[in-house]
Every structure is written in C-alpha cells, then in structure tokens.
Design a protein around this motif. Sequence first.
Motif, PDB file in Angstrom:
ATOM      1  N   ARG A   1       0.828  -1.213   0.000  1.00 42.81           N
ATOM      2  CA  ARG A   1       0.000   0.000   0.000  1.00 42.81           C
ATOM      3  C   ARG A   1       0.863   1.264   0.000  1.00 42.81           C
ATOM      4  NH1 ARG A   1      -5.239  -0.248   2.023  1.00 42.81           N
ATOM      5  NH2 ARG A   1      -6.213  -2.226   1.457  1.00 42.81           N
TER       6      ARG A   1
ATOM      7  N   LEU B   1      -1.698   8.660  -3.678  1.00 44.74           N
ATOM      8  CA  LEU B   1      -2.400   9.585  -2.789  1.00 44.74           C
ATOM      9  C   LEU B   1      -1.502  10.750  -2.377  1.00 44.74           C
ATOM     10  CD1 LEU B   1      -4.496   7.344  -0.358  1.00 44.74           C
ATOM     11  CD2 LEU B   1      -5.354   9.139  -1.863  1.00 44.74           C
TER      12      LEU B   1
ATOM     13  N   ALA C   1      -2.544  12.144   6.492  1.00 46.45           N
ATOM     14  CA  ALA C   1      -3.779  11.767   5.800  1.00 46.45           C
ATOM     15  C   ALA C   1      -3.507  10.735   4.719  1.00 46.45           C
ATOM     16  CB  ALA C   1      -4.418  13.014   5.181  1.00 46.45           C
ATOM     17  N   ALA C   2      -2.438  10.925   3.941  1.00 49.49           N
ATOM     18  CA  ALA C   2      -2.117   9.983   2.867  1.00 49.49           C
ATOM     19  C   ALA C   2      -1.809   8.596   3.417  1.00 49.49           C
ATOM     20  CB  ALA C   2      -0.935  10.510   2.050  1.00 49.49           C
TER      21      ALA C   2
ATOM     22  N   PHE D   1      -2.637   7.236   6.471  1.00 43.36           N
ATOM     23  CA  PHE D   1      -3.772   6.580   7.132  1.00 43.36           C
ATOM     24  C   PHE D   1      -4.805   6.105   6.107  1.00 43.36           C
ATOM     25  CE2 PHE D   1      -2.257   8.499  11.106  1.00 43.36           C
ATOM     26  CZ  PHE D   1      -2.453   7.432  11.973  1.00 43.36           C
ATOM     27  N   LEU D   2      -5.004   6.858   5.036  1.00 46.37           N
ATOM     28  CA  LEU D   2      -5.933   6.412   3.993  1.00 46.37           C
ATOM     29  C   LEU D   2      -5.361   5.223   3.216  1.00 46.37           C
ATOM     30  CD1 LEU D   2      -7.161   9.855   2.576  1.00 46.37           C
ATOM     31  CD2 LEU D   2      -8.517   8.191   3.875  1.00 46.37           C
ATOM     32  N   ALA D   3      -4.070   5.280   2.891  1.00 43.54           N
ATOM     33  CA  ALA D   3      -3.457   4.224   2.084  1.00 43.54           C
ATOM     34  C   ALA D   3      -3.367   2.911   2.835  1.00 43.54           C
ATOM     35  CB  ALA D   3      -2.066   4.655   1.620  1.00 43.54           C
ATOM     36  N   THR D   4      -3.177   2.954   4.137  1.00 40.45           N
ATOM     37  CA  THR D   4      -2.974   1.719   4.913  1.00 40.45           C
ATOM     38  C   THR D   4      -4.239   1.252   5.620  1.00 40.45           C
ATOM     39  OG1 THR D   4      -2.206   3.050   6.803  1.00 40.45           O
ATOM     40  CG2 THR D   4      -0.534   2.226   5.272  1.00 40.45           C
ATOM     41  N   ALA D   5      -5.358   1.829   5.298  1.00 39.07           N
ATOM     42  CA  ALA D   5      -6.618   1.367   5.893  1.00 39.07           C
ATOM     43  C   ALA D   5      -6.877  -0.084   5.490  1.00 39.07           C
ATOM     44  CB  ALA D   5      -7.764   2.253   5.441  1.00 39.07           C
TER      45      ALA D   5
ATOM     46  N   ARG E   1       1.200   2.661  11.906  1.00 43.61           N
ATOM     47  CA  ARG E   1       0.650   3.674  10.998  1.00 43.61           C
ATOM     48  C   ARG E   1       0.959   5.089  11.495  1.00 43.61           C
ATOM     49  NH1 ARG E   1      -5.499   2.256  10.367  1.00 43.61           N
ATOM     50  NH2 ARG E   1      -5.402   3.684   8.551  1.00 43.61           N
TER      51      ARG E   1
END
Length: 655
Positions: A91, A99, A316-317, A319-323, A332
């Motif tokens: 990711r 992202l 933000a990038a 946390f969104l990418a590794t969700a 994270r």
Amino acid sequence: MEHHLSLILISIVALGVFSQWIAWWLRMPAIVLFLVSGVLAGPVFGVVHPTEDIGEVLSPMVGLAVAVILFEGGLSLRLHEFKEAASGVKRLVSVGAVLSWALYTLAAFYIGQLSMAVSLLFGAILIVTGPTVIIPMLRQAGLNRRTASYLKWEGIINDPIGALLAVLVFQYFVLAGADAADGAQVFVDLGWAILISFVLGGGVALALGWAFNHTWVPEYLKAPLTFAFVLVIYGVASEFFAEAGLLAVTVMGMVMGNLSIAGMAELRRFKEYITILLVSTVFIVLTADLDPNVLLHLDWHAAALVFAVLFVVRPAAIFLATAFTDMNWRDRTLVAWIAPRGIVAAAVAGVFGPRMVEAGYGGAEQLLPLIFAIVFSTVILHGFSIGRVSRWLRLSAEPNGVLIVGASPWSTELARALTNELNIQVLLVDSSWHRLRTARLAGVRVLYGEVLSDQIQQSLELNEISCLLAATSNDAYNALVCSHFVTSLEHDRVFQLPMYAADEDNESKVVARPLRGRPAFHENAQYEELWRKHFQSWQFYKTRLTEGYTREDFRRDCPADAVIIATLYADNTVLFNAAGASPRPEEGDTVIYYAPKKSATERRRARAERAEAVSERAAAAQNAEREAPTPDGPRTTDSDAQADHTANRNSPNSD
C-alpha cells in the motif's frame, strides 16, 4: 586551482566522516549534523562553494553517488522482511505514492498558491522519502524490524519512482508543452522506464550472481566489478530515459541481495562503507551549495504549505493508504509522522526549478526554497523525534537482551539465572534439541537451529541484543560466530570463551586474533573449566551496588576465586565482563559473578559483617554531620540505600 580543489574535496569528505563520528558519540541523528556542517561550511562561513569550486562535474558526481546509495539500499531489502510486512509495504509504494502525489499537489496549489504545473512537480518530488536520510535514522532509532521495514521499503522504492515521476511531469510541461502532449503519455513513458529498469537491473544482477557462484570472478574482484556494473547500469538506463538509472540500480540491488551468492557478506560490508562515505559527503555538498537568497522567496503561504505537508498531508495519505491492512495503529502513526526528504528531492528540485522559471510557470521560483525548507524541517524534526516517538509508541527494540550460542549445563544455568533472577531477555541457540531441553523446562527462551543459517538470521531481532556470548566447546566455531556478528553488534559486545594459554602460545593451533571475539570473563574460564566448576556446585550470585554498599565493599567481600560474569547497569542494559578487564560498576548497577556455593552460616556471617560495616560508616557520617554547620534543606542518610541492599541480599542466589 588544482591544489585549491584538492583542499575543498578533502574538507568535504572530512566534514562528512567526522560528522558521522560525532553523531555516534553524541547519540544523535547523523543527518542533523550533516545539515549543520554543510550550512556552516557553505552559506555561513563561505569555506566551501561546491558549484563554483567543482563546476559542471558536480551534478554527474552527485548522480553517480545517489546511484551507489540506492544500490546499497536495494541490497538491504530482504524478501523475508517484505513477507512480514507485505500488506503495508504494498500500500505504501502504490496507493500511498499516488495519494501522496495528489494531496501534495492540491496543498501546493491551494495553500502555497503555486501554478498547477509547479504544484504537480512539487507533489512528485515529495513522494520521495529517501534512503539517504531514512537509513541513518533507522541505524540510530533502534526500531523493531517490522516497523523499520515499512520505512525502509517505502524510502528505497519510492525514491526512484518519485524522481522518475518528476522527470515525466517536467518533460510534459516544459519539453513537450502542455498543449502538445497527451496526458496519458506520461504514464506510458513511466511504464516503459520501469520496464527498462527491471530488465537491465534484474538481468545484470542475475548474470553477476551466476558468474560469482560459478567462480568466473575471483574473490578480490567481486566488489569492484559490482561497483563498476552499478555505474554502467545507471548510465545505460539513464540514456533510455532520464532518472531511469536510479530505478535500475535499485532493482539490481534488490535482486542481488536476495540471491544466494558466495561472498555476499563481504560485498555488503564493502558497499556499506562506500555508502556511509557517499551519504555524508553528498549531503554536505548539497547543503553547502544552498544560496541563502533563495529563502527570500518564501512567504506566509510557503510556511503554511510546509506545515500542511508535515502535519496534515502526510498523515492523511498514510492513514488512507494503509486502511484495512495488517498494520496496527502504532505502526501507521509512526510511518505517518516520519517522512524525511534528502539528496534526491534536493537534487531534482535544484535541476528542474530554474528551468520551470525560465519556462514562465507561476511560483516556480519558490520550488527550490520550498523543497529545501521541507528537507530542513523533516531532517531536524524527524531526526530528533524518531527515537522518542518510537519509544512512546512502544515500537523500539531496547538493546538489553543477551544471545548465547551453545547449550551446555553451565551456559544453561547462566541463561536461567539471567532470565529468572534478573529479568534479562536471554535467547539460547543450539543445533541440538536435546541440549536445549533443560533450558526450555527452566523457562529460558530457546532457538533450535544453526545460528549461522539463513532461517535463523531472518528470525533474529538483533536490535534487541545487547551482547553475544559464543560458548560452545569448539573455539574455531566460537570465533566464526563472533566474526559473523561483529559488524551488527560491534566488537566490544561480541564475546567467546577464552582459549588455553598453552594453545595461545602456539599460533598454528588457534584462530587468528582479529577473527575472534573478546575473551569472556577470565583467562581461566575455558569451556572445560566452567563445566568442572558447574559440577563442583558453583553458583551464580548477584550484588547490587548502593550508596551504602559501594564497589570497594563488593571487592572486599567477593571471594578471591570468583569469576565476574557481567554487569547489569542501572539503565537495564547488560554487558559481559572481558577477560583481563577490571569492571567498574557504579551505584545502581548489579554485578553478576560465579563462585563456589556458600553454606547458610557463611552467608549469615557475611551479611552480619556487611551490616556492621555499613552501620559504622553511617554512624561516622552522622557524627560528621552533627559537628558540621547545618545547611538549609533536608538531610539524607544511608538508611534507604542500606535497606535496599539488605532486601537485595535476601533474594535467591544473592551474596
């Protein structure tokens, strides 16, 4: 002129290496000292002006140095680490990169007030979280292997990808023209560049591995030949597509690092030495070359953009990418915070920024100072905070464990005493399941297998190991184990049981001194002697030094024939005692020693004598206090320390 250039080059190399040394001594991130040294040598005192002093050769020199650094970074990427952190790494280098580019671009456009063309280039450059900064940080941060692998893989993989993307964006807007070129062509070119890099880098790596293993190359030429091929691959791939050489050498390093190649340990060591020299030198060159006037282009929009990059966009990038991956919230959080930029980001901005200004794009004059502001901010903030944040998140591997190679009755008892009585994390390794049985039943962590095998190497967390003891009956094997681990643990923390003096005098019967570990404990602490003492009922004892019971008291009370084993320091790190060395433990430290078993009467008499000595010393101190003028503030006595010592002496196997 030639003499002047020689002095400049000597100054740069010396500054870089000495900065590394001072950083190690002060236990601070080396990259921060590179930054400070470069700024002082260049913009502040004007001793070094790389562009003026070195000239047009500077840019290709930096490019070649970065190529070697990325190759060495690729060598350090092991597939077993990728398997442990596969979901998160995938990711980070795919969704995370896309992202990041999008969010950095939007931040530059709306917050930094840059044109869209410059914003896209800015976002592409910031994808890079270079290994030139990450690897020195990880070396000192002491992260556990899983968390470190996230940052290492992201930095090494995204470094050439970000540089390639920046080249494509630049070519789209400047060389081809935004109206003339098809936007989809950017991604087509990127695909071709990646394909060429994988074919060249992977193909050469496989060919070299085959040649090395089939003895087509002599041992002394393996490292120089590899070094030459790194430069050739970088040059050839860059001829096909600008900056594709960086990706090609990274792929070459990754493939070679995961092949079973004879002599790979020496190759890794050679490349590591070269990389340390190049990282320090190149970073000082780039910071010394910084023009202070470029910072004048920055305004409050730039400050807001730097703040957004550090505290909003990157988190933000990530946390969104590794969700919905297997990364826990601690990993994270750390990865979202740690994203230092280094040589590649600064070099790319230095090349493309002025040319974007010439092309007339709005805000292009701010590109270089913005990138340098982010480089400075991330290096300082992340360099100083990575250790503290990792400890706060409980992701650091505290180096307080002990690795013992070779299970015997004596080493098993040592492991049991350290584990059960002092709460030291001990790992006992042996290739015999039967010899490990007693240790397993005693609650000691054991590892069954050959400690020099690839599988065992992959499972060891060396960041958690404070020192190693090779304690088998084979002196040559002990030396082999020590020589293997010395580069990871340092020479002063790698020990082996000493050899007999008679053998030492006959050089044809012993392993050469440079290949051995430090002789442990005492010159008479050979394997057979320790085995004999074990069956004579010798035991391990521990004594904690306090204000009331000092080092001199311990030396007076310790049996003359006792063997000092180790010292557990107040910071909970442990270090074995070297033969011939005189340990100097301080207050709060605990000394572990090996001595004949004492009767209950002897232990009671020793405790009574010590209590009497401490009481006499306390009484003398009180008399001195009564005779002296009374100062302001409360007084303290030895009573607390004595109570602490007495409680310690009542513990099992305490003297």
